[in-house]
Design a protein around this motif. Sequence first.
Motif, mmCIF file in Angstrom:
data_model
loop_
_atom_site.group_PDB
_atom_site.id
_atom_site.type_symbol
_atom_site.label_atom_id
_atom_site.label_comp_id
_atom_site.label_asym_id
_atom_site.label_seq_id
_atom_site.Cartn_x
_atom_site.Cartn_y
_atom_site.Cartn_z
ATOM 1 N N UNK A 49 0.815 -1.216 0.000
ATOM 2 C CA UNK A 49 0.000 0.000 0.000
ATOM 3 C C UNK A 49 0.849 1.267 0.000
ATOM 4 N N UNK A 50 2.158 1.110 -0.006
ATOM 5 C CA UNK A 50 3.041 2.271 -0.024
ATOM 6 C C UNK A 50 3.632 2.445 -1.422
ATOM 7 N N UNK A 51 3.863 3.660 -1.847
ATOM 8 C CA UNK A 51 4.314 3.940 -3.233
ATOM 9 C C UNK A 51 5.788 3.597 -3.434
ATOM 10 N N UNK A 52 6.082 2.302 -3.387
ATOM 11 C CA UNK A 52 7.463 1.868 -3.561
ATOM 12 C C UNK A 52 7.814 1.623 -5.028
ATOM 13 N N UNK A 53 6.844 1.639 -5.911
ATOM 14 C CA UNK A 53 7.111 1.418 -7.334
ATOM 15 C C UNK A 53 7.342 2.754 -8.035
ATOM 16 N N UNK A 54 8.091 2.715 -9.123
ATOM 17 C CA UNK A 54 8.305 3.914 -9.939
ATOM 18 C C UNK A 54 7.161 4.048 -10.938
ATOM 19 N N UNK A 55 6.658 5.256 -11.147
ATOM 20 C CA UNK A 55 5.544 5.409 -12.087
ATOM 21 C C UNK A 55 5.949 5.167 -13.531
ATOM 22 N N UNK A 56 7.220 5.436 -13.848
ATOM 23 C CA UNK A 56 7.724 5.235 -15.206
ATOM 24 C C UNK A 56 9.190 4.849 -15.151
ATOM 25 N N UNK A 57 9.733 4.525 -16.310
ATOM 26 C CA UNK A 57 11.137 4.125 -16.381
ATOM 27 C C UNK A 57 12.035 5.292 -15.993
ATOM 28 N N UNK A 58 13.154 4.945 -15.346
ATOM 29 C CA UNK A 58 14.050 5.989 -14.849
ATOM 30 C C UNK A 58 14.685 6.791 -15.976
ATOM 31 N N UNK A 59 14.818 6.226 -17.169
ATOM 32 C CA UNK A 59 15.437 6.974 -18.264
ATOM 33 C C UNK A 59 14.541 8.086 -18.803
ATOM 34 N N UNK A 60 13.274 8.112 -18.347
ATOM 35 C CA UNK A 60 12.364 9.180 -18.760
ATOM 36 C C UNK A 60 12.378 10.353 -17.794
ATOM 37 N N UNK A 61 13.145 10.230 -16.702
ATOM 38 C CA UNK A 61 13.165 11.286 -15.695
ATOM 39 C C UNK A 61 13.808 12.548 -16.267
ATOM 40 N N UNK A 62 13.074 13.667 -16.175
ATOM 41 C CA UNK A 62 13.567 14.939 -16.723
ATOM 42 C C UNK A 62 13.843 15.980 -15.654
ATOM 43 N N UNK A 63 13.316 15.798 -14.451
ATOM 44 C CA UNK A 63 13.561 16.754 -13.365
ATOM 45 C C UNK A 63 13.342 16.041 -12.042
#
Length: 422
Positions: free
Chosen positions: A285-299
């Motif tokens: 129930x805790x947000x331990x997953x990433x919403x998207x792939x790390x290579x899409x991180x822009x900020x």
Amino acid sequence: MARGEDVRHVTLDHRQLFRGGILGGLAALVIGGLAFYGLQGEPTRAVPTETVLRQSYETRLANLRNKLDEATSRQFVAQKMVETKVDALLTQQEIIAERYERLEPIFERARDNGILPEFTKYGTPIPTPRPSDDFEAANEEAEHPHTQEAALQAVSFTAETVSPRGLKLRESQEDNLLDPFETASLRRSTFDLSADALSGFGRAIDYAEIQQITNMKALTTEAVERSMQIASVLSSFGIETERDTRTALGGPYEPVPEDAGFETHYDELENALDRLEGLRGVSEKLPFAAPMASNLMSSRFGIRSDPFLRRRALHAGIDYAARSGTPIRSTAAGTIVRAGRSGGYGNLVEIDHGNGIKTRFGHMARIDVEVGDEVPRGAQLGTVGSTGRSTGPHLHYEVRRNGRAIDPMRFIRAGREIAGLS
């Protein structure tokens, strides 16, 4: 004295006649005595000889009967001893089989929690042969040396396997050993067993019982260690993992039974799995997953230059630059508390995960959920867009605890650590 035609005349005086009479009388007495004792001795010796023979025969017959009775008694006692041993082995076998039936569901739970490799089933080394109803065959081991060897080969041991985490377990070579109807029984065997063979089966069953407890102890230790690691991760976020119930105890005292070895370890394993599953339930129930792939991180989260005002400002989340229409998925199970337009967020979805923790998904092009929906981890919430205060298509993702923004990477790293425990 006449002899044929010759006649001889002998004249004896009275002295010669007297001597001859005496010698003749003595000779007659000697011959008569010998004849008398000879005639009396024959029947006397005949009666004792027949009695002795009869007594000797009866004595030998009695000795043979005693030896036969003794041999029969020894055989009967030995047969009863073998039957008693077989009954004890059968009882142990049934207990071991019942225990493995009880262990299969808890082993399945251990597999689901990642502390047990994906084996088909966990069998037990259950011996199959039994002594024949004809007990005499059991005494012919010397004449048939292959009997014991075949009986001992009938004992089936499971193969030891080591999991990737070093936990020693046992993998069955048969898929149906846990099925009591498929498991061969001592009573259905055609082998004739010696005492050594029965001892071999007894050792096999004892080994199975010891291995059951050993495996349960190993699983319990592994479950406790993982629970402690998950609890440590959750504690770093201030998440209360267990409710203190130590003040709500009681009940009459009752000593632990002497044969509670299996039950004690079974309860310990069950409690350890309950705690591990409870902690995993909290982590789900805790947000331990990433919403998207790390290579899409822009900020990233933190202080940065505001893209509109060109001055320093707090960026309360993480931006993921993705093409418009890219699906956005929840990072944990929870309840939708906001789903709609919300100022600079544009189209916003907010999920309540409990423990004061919420996640926000902003700048969405489309929203696929409604307020009040219960969503699992990985549920699609909508798609990437550029609504609100945005310079281009991207997802703005936030994690807040009691309204205060927290770096989402802390949760993502914690999620990777917990995932590594599986």
